[in-house]
Design an enzyme around this catalytic site. Sequence first.
Site, PDB file in Angstrom:
ATOM      1  N   GLU A  40      -5.482  -4.825  10.782  1.00  0.00           N
ATOM      2  CA  GLU A  40      -4.525  -3.730  10.916  1.00  0.00           C
ATOM      3  C   GLU A  40      -4.850  -2.912  12.170  1.00  0.00           C
ATOM      4  O   GLU A  40      -5.658  -1.969  12.098  1.00  0.00           O
ATOM      5  CB  GLU A  40      -4.607  -2.802   9.705  1.00  0.00           C
ATOM      6  CG  GLU A  40      -4.194  -3.434   8.407  1.00  0.00           C
ATOM      7  CD  GLU A  40      -3.588  -2.395   7.467  1.00  0.00           C
ATOM      8  OE1 GLU A  40      -2.488  -2.628   6.984  1.00  0.00           O
ATOM      9  OE2 GLU A  40      -4.209  -1.341   7.260  1.00  0.00           O
ATOM     10  N   GLY A  47       2.210   2.504  10.857  1.00  0.00           N
ATOM     11  CA  GLY A  47       3.163   3.604  10.752  1.00  0.00           C
ATOM     12  C   GLY A  47       3.900   3.919  12.041  1.00  0.00           C
ATOM     13  O   GLY A  47       4.597   4.928  12.125  1.00  0.00           O
ATOM     14  N   ASN A  95       0.861  -1.185   0.000  1.00  0.00           N
ATOM     15  CA  ASN A  95       0.000   0.000   0.000  1.00  0.00           C
ATOM     16  C   ASN A  95       0.897   1.235   0.000  1.00  0.00           C
ATOM     17  O   ASN A  95       1.472   1.578   1.026  1.00  0.00           O
ATOM     18  CB  ASN A  95      -0.887  -0.040   1.259  1.00  0.00           C
ATOM     19  CG  ASN A  95      -1.761   1.201   1.387  1.00  0.00           C
ATOM     20  OD1 ASN A  95      -1.867   1.999   0.455  1.00  0.00           O
ATOM     21  ND2 ASN A  95      -2.393   1.344   2.551  1.00  0.00           N
ATOM     22  N   TRP A  96       0.992   1.868  -1.168  1.00  0.00           N
ATOM     23  CA  TRP A  96       1.904   3.021  -1.295  1.00  0.00           C
ATOM     24  C   TRP A  96       1.291   4.293  -0.719  1.00  0.00           C
ATOM     25  O   TRP A  96       1.957   5.322  -0.646  1.00  0.00           O
ATOM     26  CB  TRP A  96       2.275   3.249  -2.761  1.00  0.00           C
ATOM     27  CG  TRP A  96       3.045   2.118  -3.386  1.00  0.00           C
ATOM     28  CD1 TRP A  96       3.507   0.982  -2.772  1.00  0.00           C
ATOM     29  CD2 TRP A  96       3.445   2.005  -4.758  1.00  0.00           C
ATOM     30  NE1 TRP A  96       4.157   0.183  -3.679  1.00  0.00           N
ATOM     31  CE2 TRP A  96       4.139   0.788  -4.908  1.00  0.00           C
ATOM     32  CE3 TRP A  96       3.281   2.816  -5.888  1.00  0.00           C
ATOM     33  CZ2 TRP A  96       4.674   0.358  -6.121  1.00  0.00           C
ATOM     34  CZ3 TRP A  96       3.807   2.402  -7.111  1.00  0.00           C
ATOM     35  CH2 TRP A  96       4.500   1.184  -7.222  1.00  0.00           C
ATOM     36  N   LYS A  97       0.014   4.242  -0.385  1.00  0.00           N
ATOM     37  CA  LYS A  97      -0.703   5.427   0.144  1.00  0.00           C
ATOM     38  C   LYS A  97      -0.519   6.617  -0.813  1.00  0.00           C
ATOM     39  O   LYS A  97      -0.440   6.419  -2.022  1.00  0.00           O
ATOM     40  CB  LYS A  97      -0.250   5.736   1.570  1.00  0.00           C
ATOM     41  CG  LYS A  97      -0.358   4.488   2.462  1.00  0.00           C
ATOM     42  CD  LYS A  97      -0.260   4.765   3.920  1.00  0.00           C
ATOM     43  CE  LYS A  97      -0.371   3.458   4.699  1.00  0.00           C
ATOM     44  NZ  LYS A  97      -0.361   3.631   6.139  1.00  0.00           N
ATOM     45  N   SER A  99       3.147  -1.735  10.365  1.00  0.00           N
ATOM     46  CA  SER A  99       4.595  -1.730  10.606  1.00  0.00           C
ATOM     47  C   SER A  99       5.275  -3.052  10.265  1.00  0.00           C
ATOM     48  O   SER A  99       6.237  -3.446  10.936  1.00  0.00           O
ATOM     49  CB  SER A  99       4.906  -1.318  12.046  1.00  0.00           C
ATOM     50  OG  SER A  99       4.538   0.031  12.260  1.00  0.00           O
ATOM     51  N   GLY A 113       2.820  -1.020   4.305  1.00  0.00           N
ATOM     52  CA  GLY A 113       2.848   0.375   3.890  1.00  0.00           C
ATOM     53  C   GLY A 113       4.279   0.848   3.698  1.00  0.00           C
ATOM     54  O   GLY A 113       4.910   0.586   2.676  1.00  0.00           O
ATOM     55  N   GLY A 114       4.819   1.521   4.706  1.00  0.00           N
ATOM     56  CA  GLY A 114       6.128   2.170   4.624  1.00  0.00           C
ATOM     57  C   GLY A 114       7.239   1.313   4.032  1.00  0.00           C
ATOM     58  O   GLY A 114       7.964   1.765   3.125  1.00  0.00           O
ATOM     59  N   HIS A 130      -9.731   1.129   4.805  1.00  0.00           N
ATOM     60  CA  HIS A 130      -8.480   1.347   5.527  1.00  0.00           C
ATOM     61  C   HIS A 130      -8.738   2.305   6.687  1.00  0.00           C
ATOM     62  O   HIS A 130      -9.568   3.218   6.568  1.00  0.00           O
ATOM     63  CB  HIS A 130      -7.419   1.932   4.578  1.00  0.00           C
ATOM     64  CG  HIS A 130      -6.053   1.956   5.179  1.00  0.00           C
ATOM     65  ND1 HIS A 130      -5.666   2.913   6.088  1.00  0.00           N
ATOM     66  CD2 HIS A 130      -4.997   1.119   5.052  1.00  0.00           C
ATOM     67  CE1 HIS A 130      -4.422   2.671   6.467  1.00  0.00           C
ATOM     68  NE2 HIS A 130      -3.994   1.580   5.846  1.00  0.00           N
ATOM     69  N   GLU A 170      -7.199   4.771   7.724  1.00  0.00           N
ATOM     70  CA  GLU A 170      -7.019   6.194   7.376  1.00  0.00           C
ATOM     71  C   GLU A 170      -8.276   6.740   6.689  1.00  0.00           C
ATOM     72  O   GLU A 170      -8.630   7.901   6.873  1.00  0.00           O
ATOM     73  CB  GLU A 170      -5.758   6.365   6.505  1.00  0.00           C
ATOM     74  CG  GLU A 170      -4.502   6.230   7.356  1.00  0.00           C
ATOM     75  CD  GLU A 170      -3.282   5.701   6.618  1.00  0.00           C
ATOM     76  OE1 GLU A 170      -3.249   5.715   5.378  1.00  0.00           O
ATOM     77  OE2 GLU A 170      -2.346   5.250   7.318  1.00  0.00           O
TER      78      GLU A 170
HETATM   79  P1  PGA Z   1       2.652   0.599   7.617  1.00  0.00           P
HETATM   80  O1  PGA Z   1       1.206   0.790   6.942  1.00  0.00           O
HETATM   81  O2  PGA Z   1       3.210  -0.703   7.105  1.00  0.00           O
HETATM   82  O3  PGA Z   1       3.435   1.792   7.159  1.00  0.00           O
HETATM   83  O4  PGA Z   1       2.426   0.559   9.093  1.00  0.00           O
HETATM   84  C1  PGA Z   1       0.338  -0.299   6.765  1.00  0.00           C
HETATM   85  C2  PGA Z   1      -0.985   0.174   6.263  1.00  0.00           C
HETATM   86  O5  PGA Z   1      -1.462   1.232   6.704  1.00  0.00           O
HETATM   87  O6  PGA Z   1      -1.611  -0.477   5.401  1.00  0.00           O
END
Ligand code: PGA
Length: 246
Positions: free
Chosen positions: A161, A167, A9-11, A204, A225-226, A92, A94
Amino acid sequence: MPNHILVANWKMNTSSREAELLADVARRTAVPGVESVLCPPFVWLDRVKTIVEGSGVRVGAQNLHWEGKGAYTGEISGPQLRELCEYVIVGHSERRTLFGESDAIVAKKLHAAAAYGLIPILCVGESVEARQAGKTEQVIGRQVLNAVAHFGGERLLIAYEPIWAIGSGTPATPAQAQAAAKLILSCLGTLPGNTDLRVLYGGSVSPTSLAGFVEQPDIDGALVGGASLHTEQYTQMVRIAATITA
Ligand code: PGA
């Protein structure tokens, strides 16, 4: 079917050049045992799709609107996405916390994703307050059951999640993730039809923590994500996912 699923997930990250680079690395790293899904921002879906074509790497979007078309300025529909990708992330945290997506909206989006032929990656997870109050199971159960109320698709990926892990650099423990995955599977024991249901962990995840999650009996992969934005870490995670056969 591949053993493990790795969703990147590149956001709202990557320039066009960075997206091309990451897609190219994914294309070259692809292995048959791992279902790799890249979820770039909408604007790069087309070029990422072109780069990974024929490699086995799949492409997904990060969101969709629940209607097929219409006067919804700034939104993107399932049929539009279906021309560019196979998967879509729905609900998600977010989206839920920053954009006010309720369980009802998530349910409509999940239904739309399946109706328009996309494979949904539904995200669920509790806040730190809910966990501290001993409400983790209640929150996950509610989110899952409300989301699938009208679901009729053949395939569903659910990512556990926990919001506090996203994050933060501190993932949940594999035992916490396994407990949530087990709960999700038991909640959905009654899904109609023969839906192929797989549970992922997200929050994470890094090359250091990935193996601990995918070794769990009820976890089939990760939503990253990151770490997925770093070519070296992404490559390592694909290799790790390929070596674990559980
Ligand atoms: P993260 O994000 O790996 O940076 O914690 C995961 C996500 O929000 O899907």
